[in-house]
Design a protein around this motif. Structure first.
Motif, PDB file in Angstrom:
ATOM      1  N   TRP A 187       0.756  -1.270   0.064  1.00 55.64           N
ATOM      2  CA  TRP A 187      -0.071   0.031  -0.059  1.00 55.64           C
ATOM      3  C   TRP A 187       0.837   1.383   0.049  1.00 55.64           C
ATOM      4  N   MET A 188       1.976   1.296   0.832  1.00 57.57           N
ATOM      5  CA  MET A 188       2.870   2.440   0.880  1.00 57.57           C
ATOM      6  C   MET A 188       3.685   2.781  -0.474  1.00 57.57           C
ATOM      7  N   VAL A 189       4.000   1.434  -1.233  1.00 60.49           N
ATOM      8  CA  VAL A 189       4.555   1.748  -2.464  1.00 60.49           C
ATOM      9  C   VAL A 189       3.666   2.260  -3.627  1.00 60.49           C
ATOM     10  N   LEU A 190       2.278   1.654  -3.396  1.00 56.26           N
ATOM     11  CA  LEU A 190       1.087   2.336  -4.349  1.00 56.26           C
ATOM     12  C   LEU A 190       0.952   3.705  -3.983  1.00 56.26           C
ATOM     13  N   LEU A 191       0.827   4.164  -2.816  1.00 57.16           N
ATOM     14  CA  LEU A 191       0.668   5.464  -2.347  1.00 57.16           C
ATOM     15  C   LEU A 191       1.672   6.437  -2.990  1.00 57.16           C
ATOM     16  N   THR A 192       2.967   5.972  -2.820  1.00 55.71           N
ATOM     17  CA  THR A 192       4.219   6.702  -3.384  1.00 55.71           C
ATOM     18  C   THR A 192       3.895   6.937  -4.837  1.00 55.71           C
ATOM     19  N   VAL A 193       3.507   6.013  -5.552  1.00 55.95           N
ATOM     20  CA  VAL A 193       3.213   5.998  -7.094  1.00 55.95           C
ATOM     21  C   VAL A 193       2.289   6.972  -7.123  1.00 55.95           C
ATOM     22  N   LEU A 194       0.997   7.084  -6.400  1.00 59.01           N
ATOM     23  CA  LEU A 194       0.097   7.937  -6.631  1.00 59.01           C
ATOM     24  C   LEU A 194       0.664   9.419  -6.385  1.00 59.01           C
ATOM     25  N   PHE A 195       1.472   9.622  -5.379  1.00 58.28           N
ATOM     26  CA  PHE A 195       1.615  10.990  -5.090  1.00 58.28           C
ATOM     27  C   PHE A 195       2.488  11.508  -6.317  1.00 58.28           C
ATOM     28  N   ALA A 196       3.577  10.625  -6.980  1.00 52.44           N
ATOM     29  CA  ALA A 196       4.354  10.825  -8.211  1.00 52.44           C
ATOM     30  C   ALA A 196       3.635  11.293  -9.313  1.00 52.44           C
ATOM     31  N   LEU A 197       2.333  10.265  -9.499  1.00 51.97           N
ATOM     32  CA  LEU A 197       1.321  10.729 -10.537  1.00 51.97           C
ATOM     33  C   LEU A 197       0.752  12.193 -10.231  1.00 51.97           C
ATOM     34  N   THR A 198       0.279  12.312  -9.271  1.00 45.20           N
ATOM     35  CA  THR A 198      -0.122  13.826  -8.751  1.00 45.20           C
ATOM     36  C   THR A 198       0.850  14.786  -8.911  1.00 45.20           C
ATOM     37  N   PHE A 199       2.009  14.380  -8.922  1.00 43.14           N
ATOM     38  CA  PHE A 199       3.233  15.557  -9.018  1.00 43.14           C
ATOM     39  C   PHE A 199       3.079  16.047 -10.428  1.00 43.14           C
ATOM     40  N   LEU A 200       2.966  14.899 -11.467  1.00 40.74           N
ATOM     41  CA  LEU A 200       3.093  14.934 -12.933  1.00 40.74           C
ATOM     42  C   LEU A 200       1.824  15.699 -13.347  1.00 40.74           C
ATOM     43  N   VAL A 201       0.846  15.364 -12.905  1.00 42.96           N
ATOM     44  CA  VAL A 201      -0.523  15.812 -13.233  1.00 42.96           C
ATOM     45  C   VAL A 201      -0.465  17.381 -13.082  1.00 42.96           C
ATOM     46  N   ASN A 202      -0.072  17.833 -11.805  1.00 44.62           N
ATOM     47  CA  ASN A 202       0.187  19.391 -11.774  1.00 44.62           C
ATOM     48  C   ASN A 202       0.970  19.869 -12.664  1.00 44.62           C
ATOM     49  N   LYS A 203       2.104  19.231 -12.869  1.00 44.21           N
ATOM     50  CA  LYS A 203       3.160  19.929 -13.779  1.00 44.21           C
ATOM     51  C   LYS A 203       2.652  19.801 -15.218  1.00 44.21           C
TER      52      LYS A 203
END
Length: 259
Positions: A94-110
């Motif tokens: 779950w923590m690894v998936l959550l990290t990937v989700l945060f990374a995706l959020t960063f890229l969407v904002n960018k």
């Protein structure tokens, strides 16, 4: 006499070697971005006023949100590593998936930030940008180059984390390739696995012409012990991700907060 697990630890679970290799790779990444930071500093000294004016056009709110997102992602990947060390495979996933989700959020904002700038004609080679002062042109060229390169590293980090997630999620197994001279310890009746006191599997005979033996040990995920191979992989993935976060910690004030 050595057992199969001791041989596996000797030949495959090299913590020091894996960590040293990752740190050497991270050093090359630091050299790359250090060169870009030095280039930025040189141009900022020459065009301080223009850099200041150009920075006012960036969205500080989005930059701040992305900073918080990446800082939180460093926390989640660290929690995932600790969870795997404590045999909590579910929490680690779950923590690894959550990290990937945060990374995706960063890229969407960018993506939205870049889209807004491109929509207004502020991108390398655009007539709108070329009509501005030399300092502003240099600023936005550096902005796209450095944040774009960082974004590429975020994508690579997402791929690595998803790969490690797959390794953690699948049925745990260890593939051990035993080669000389340790193969001598397997000749004869060498215990390789056991279940209770009634069943045991042994290697009855290994002929002299055998030069390599491959053994696959499969485990019950709910009863598996410390997942040493995947801990090493997740720790190295975590080191890479922390580097991605640290680089952004420098990029954020250089481009967004110089006003």
């Amino acid at each position: 006499m050595k057992n199969i697990r001791e041989i596996a630890l000797e030949e495959h679970h090299d913590f020091v070697g894996a960590k040293m290799g990752m740190w050497l790779f991270l050093l090359t990444e630091l050299i790359l971005f250090t060169g870009l930071f030095i280039l930025y500093a040189m141009y900022r000294v020459r065009h301080a006023a223009e850099f200041h004016a150009a920075a006012t056009e960036l969205d500080v709110v989005i930059g701040t949100i992305n900073t918080l997102v990446l800082l939180t992602s460093s926390l989640t990947v660290a929690v995932g590593i600790e969870a795997l060390k404590r045999r909590n495979r579910k929490l680690a996933k779950w923590m690894v998936l959550l990290t990937v989700l945060f990374a995706l959020t960063f890229l969407v904002n960018k993506y939205f930030e870049w889209s807004a700038k491109i929509h207004h004609g502020i991108f390398p080679g655009a007539d709108e940008l070329l009509s501005r002062s030399q300092g502003e042109i240099i600023y936005f060229n550096l902005y796209y180059a450095m944040t774009g390169l960082h974004g590429l590293h975020v994508l690579v980090g997402m791929g690595i984390l998803l790969w490690v997630y797959f390794l953690i999620a699948r049925k745990p197994s260890e593939k051990v390739v035993v080669a000389p001279p340790n193969i001598e310890y397997l000749k004869g009746a060498q215990l390789i696995a056991s279940k209770g006191e009634q069943e045991r599997w042994v290697i009855d005979e290994i002929k002299d012409d055998v030069v390599e033996v491959e053994v696959v040990i499969k485990k019950d995920p709910k009863k598996a012990g410390v997942d040493i191979p995947n801990i090493i992989k997740l720790e190295n993935a975590g080191l890479y991700w922390h580097l991605v976060d640290i680089i952004w910690i420098f990029l954020f004030p250089l481009f967004y907060l110089i006003t």
